[in-house]
Scaffold this motif. Structure first.
Motif, PDB file in Angstrom:
ATOM      1  N   GLN A   7      -0.504  14.649 -17.294  1.00 19.77           N
ATOM      2  CA  GLN A   7      -0.385  13.234 -17.661  1.00 19.77           C
ATOM      3  C   GLN A   7       0.469  12.482 -16.650  1.00 19.77           C
ATOM      4  O   GLN A   7       0.127  11.373 -16.234  1.00 19.77           O
ATOM      5  N   LYS A   8       1.586  13.092 -16.211  1.00 22.92           N
ATOM      6  CA  LYS A   8       2.439  12.439 -15.211  1.00 22.92           C
ATOM      7  C   LYS A   8       1.725  12.322 -13.873  1.00 22.92           C
ATOM      8  O   LYS A   8       1.862  11.310 -13.170  1.00 22.92           O
ATOM      9  N   LEU A   9       0.941  13.340 -13.508  1.00 23.11           N
ATOM     10  CA  LEU A   9       0.201  13.292 -12.252  1.00 23.11           C
ATOM     11  C   LEU A   9      -0.853  12.191 -12.272  1.00 23.11           C
ATOM     12  O   LEU A   9      -1.038  11.464 -11.293  1.00 23.11           O
ATOM     13  N   THR A  10      -1.526  12.036 -13.408  1.00 24.90           N
ATOM     14  CA  THR A  10      -2.517  10.971 -13.546  1.00 24.90           C
ATOM     15  C   THR A  10      -1.860   9.599 -13.437  1.00 24.90           C
ATOM     16  O   THR A  10      -2.391   8.683 -12.795  1.00 24.90           O
ATOM     17  N   ARG A  11      -0.697   9.476 -14.075  1.00 23.90           N
ATOM     18  CA  ARG A  11       0.028   8.216 -14.016  1.00 23.90           C
ATOM     19  C   ARG A  11       0.461   7.905 -12.593  1.00 23.90           C
ATOM     20  O   ARG A  11       0.383   6.765 -12.130  1.00 23.90           O
ATOM     21  N   LEU A  12       0.905   8.929 -11.858  1.00 24.15           N
ATOM     22  CA  LEU A  12       1.322   8.748 -10.475  1.00 24.15           C
ATOM     23  C   LEU A  12       0.153   8.318  -9.590  1.00 24.15           C
ATOM     24  O   LEU A  12       0.288   7.437  -8.741  1.00 24.15           O
ATOM     25  N   GLN A  13      -0.999   8.934  -9.811  1.00 22.88           N
ATOM     26  CA  GLN A  13      -2.185   8.553  -9.046  1.00 22.88           C
ATOM     27  C   GLN A  13      -2.579   7.109  -9.338  1.00 22.88           C
ATOM     28  O   GLN A  13      -3.003   6.364  -8.440  1.00 22.88           O
ATOM     29  N   SER A  14      -2.434   6.688 -10.594  1.00 22.17           N
ATOM     30  CA  SER A  14      -2.749   5.301 -10.957  1.00 22.17           C
ATOM     31  C   SER A  14      -1.807   4.317 -10.268  1.00 22.17           C
ATOM     32  O   SER A  14      -2.230   3.266  -9.782  1.00 22.17           O
ATOM     33  N   ILE A  15      -0.520   4.696 -10.201  1.00 27.44           N
ATOM     34  CA  ILE A  15       0.457   3.818  -9.540  1.00 27.44           C
ATOM     35  C   ILE A  15       0.155   3.706  -8.046  1.00 27.44           C
ATOM     36  O   ILE A  15       0.221   2.619  -7.460  1.00 27.44           O
ATOM     37  N   VAL A  16      -0.206   4.822  -7.434  1.00 28.10           N
ATOM     38  CA  VAL A  16      -0.537   4.804  -6.009  1.00 28.10           C
ATOM     39  C   VAL A  16      -1.761   3.927  -5.758  1.00 28.10           C
ATOM     40  O   VAL A  16      -1.810   3.154  -4.780  1.00 28.10           O
ATOM     41  N   ALA A  20      -1.943   0.474  -3.552  1.00 28.67           N
ATOM     42  CA  ALA A  20      -2.905   0.294  -2.465  1.00 28.67           C
ATOM     43  C   ALA A  20      -3.631  -1.036  -2.607  1.00 28.67           C
ATOM     44  O   ALA A  20      -3.860  -1.753  -1.621  1.00 28.67           O
ATOM     45  N   ALA A  21      -3.999  -1.375  -3.860  1.00 27.28           N
ATOM     46  CA  ALA A  21      -4.658  -2.670  -4.090  1.00 27.28           C
ATOM     47  C   ALA A  21      -3.707  -3.822  -3.801  1.00 27.28           C
ATOM     48  O   ALA A  21      -4.090  -4.844  -3.215  1.00 27.28           O
ATOM     49  N   TRP A  22      -2.453  -3.668  -4.210  1.00 23.73           N
ATOM     50  CA  TRP A  22      -1.462  -4.712  -3.937  1.00 23.73           C
ATOM     51  C   TRP A  22      -1.212  -4.860  -2.440  1.00 23.73           C
ATOM     52  O   TRP A  22      -0.922  -5.948  -1.956  1.00 23.73           O
ATOM     53  N   THR A  23      -1.313  -3.771  -1.700  1.00 22.70           N
ATOM     54  CA  THR A  23      -1.100  -3.829  -0.259  1.00 22.70           C
ATOM     55  C   THR A  23      -2.129  -4.736   0.413  1.00 22.70           C
ATOM     56  O   THR A  23      -1.788  -5.553   1.272  1.00 22.70           O
ATOM     57  N   ASP A  24      -3.374  -4.607  -0.006  1.00 23.97           N
ATOM     58  CA  ASP A  24      -4.416  -5.469   0.555  1.00 23.97           C
ATOM     59  C   ASP A  24      -4.185  -6.928   0.183  1.00 23.97           C
ATOM     60  O   ASP A  24      -4.322  -7.831   1.021  1.00 23.97           O
ATOM     61  N   GLN A  25      -3.821  -7.173  -1.076  1.00 23.74           N
ATOM     62  CA  GLN A  25      -3.561  -8.552  -1.495  1.00 23.74           C
ATOM     63  C   GLN A  25      -2.351  -9.131  -0.774  1.00 23.74           C
ATOM     64  O   GLN A  25      -2.351 -10.296  -0.371  1.00 23.74           O
ATOM     65  N   LEU A  26      -1.308  -8.300  -0.615  1.00 16.75           N
ATOM     66  CA  LEU A  26      -0.119  -8.779   0.081  1.00 16.75           C
ATOM     67  C   LEU A  26      -0.422  -9.102   1.537  1.00 16.75           C
ATOM     68  O   LEU A  26       0.087 -10.088   2.088  1.00 16.75           O
TER      69      LEU A  26
END
Length: 221
Positions: A7-16, A20-26
């Motif tokens: 569950q923590k690994l899935t959450r970490l992958q979601s945050i990453v 990545a999406a925020w990086t493109d928007q930024l």
């Protein structure tokens, strides 16, 4: 792998993935902001070349060259849909304001923006609020009109008062009456607009009453 670790690994992958999406928007936002900074630099009084004189012609030429270069990027296919939309709107605004953006450089000491005027108006508001205790100064402004700014300037120091007295002493009566009439008309127009927006029914009723009185006193042929 335990369920908690998964569950923590899935959450970490979601945050990453979100980052990545925020990086493109930024990155897009930084490019859009960069265009604004480029235009700001073009419009300030710093010349591009050493010894180049700053004038309406030179600044206008720099701005037109930048707009042409950016307009070419709209058809180059290197911009995203959002960037093309924002750049199109930005260039349209610059095109509409072009006659007014480059008219302040040939006259020395003429301000490029109205920031100083806005600060002065804010100071007048603050002064009135401190004296009267009221938050809204519309009634004060509608009553005295342009005299609000004149009185504040006149009361700043002795030099301003002497300057105003000297200018008033050299003003002939005909010119004084003309200025007073212009000020009265401008103040009356502002008051009429205020009443039309905020007290429309009362204003319309008064106009109808005046029309009826005028029709009775001077009937149409």
């Amino acid at each position: 792998m335990s369920p908690l670790v998964a569950q923590k690994l899935t959450r970490l992958q979601s945050i990453v993935a979100e980052r990545a999406a925020w990086t493109d928007q930024l990155a897009q936002i930084k490019r859009l902001h960069g265009w604004l900074l480029e235009v700001e630099h073009l419009l300030d009084e710093s010349p591009v070349l050493q010894g180049e004189a700053v004038s309406n012609v030179t600044v206008g030429r720099r701005l037109d060259s930048w707009c042409e270069r950016m307009a070419a990027q709209l058809t180059a296919g290197s911009l995203s849909e959002l960037e093309r939309e924002c750049l199109t709107e930005f260039l349209q605004v610059l095109s509409n304001l072009r006659p007014y953006l480059v008219q302040c450089y040939d006259r020395e000491g003429f301000p490029r923006t109205n920031n100083d005027m806005e600060r002065s108006i804010r100071g007048l508001k603050t002064q009135y609020r401190r004296v009267s205790g009221r938050k809204n100064w519309n009634a004060y402004l509608l009553r005295y009109g342009r005299s609000v700014a004149y009185a504040a300037w006149w009361e700043q120091d002795t030099a301003h008062r002497k300057s105003l007295e000297q200018r008033a002493a050299g003003l002939d009566r005909l010119r004084w009456r003309m200025l007073r009439r212009e000020t009265t008309v401008a103040q009356r127009e502002q008051l009429t607009r205020f009443r039309f927006r905020h007290k429309r029914q009362v204003l319309l009723a008064s106009l109808e009453e005046r029309w009826a009185t005028a029709a009775q006193s001077a009937p149409l042929p």
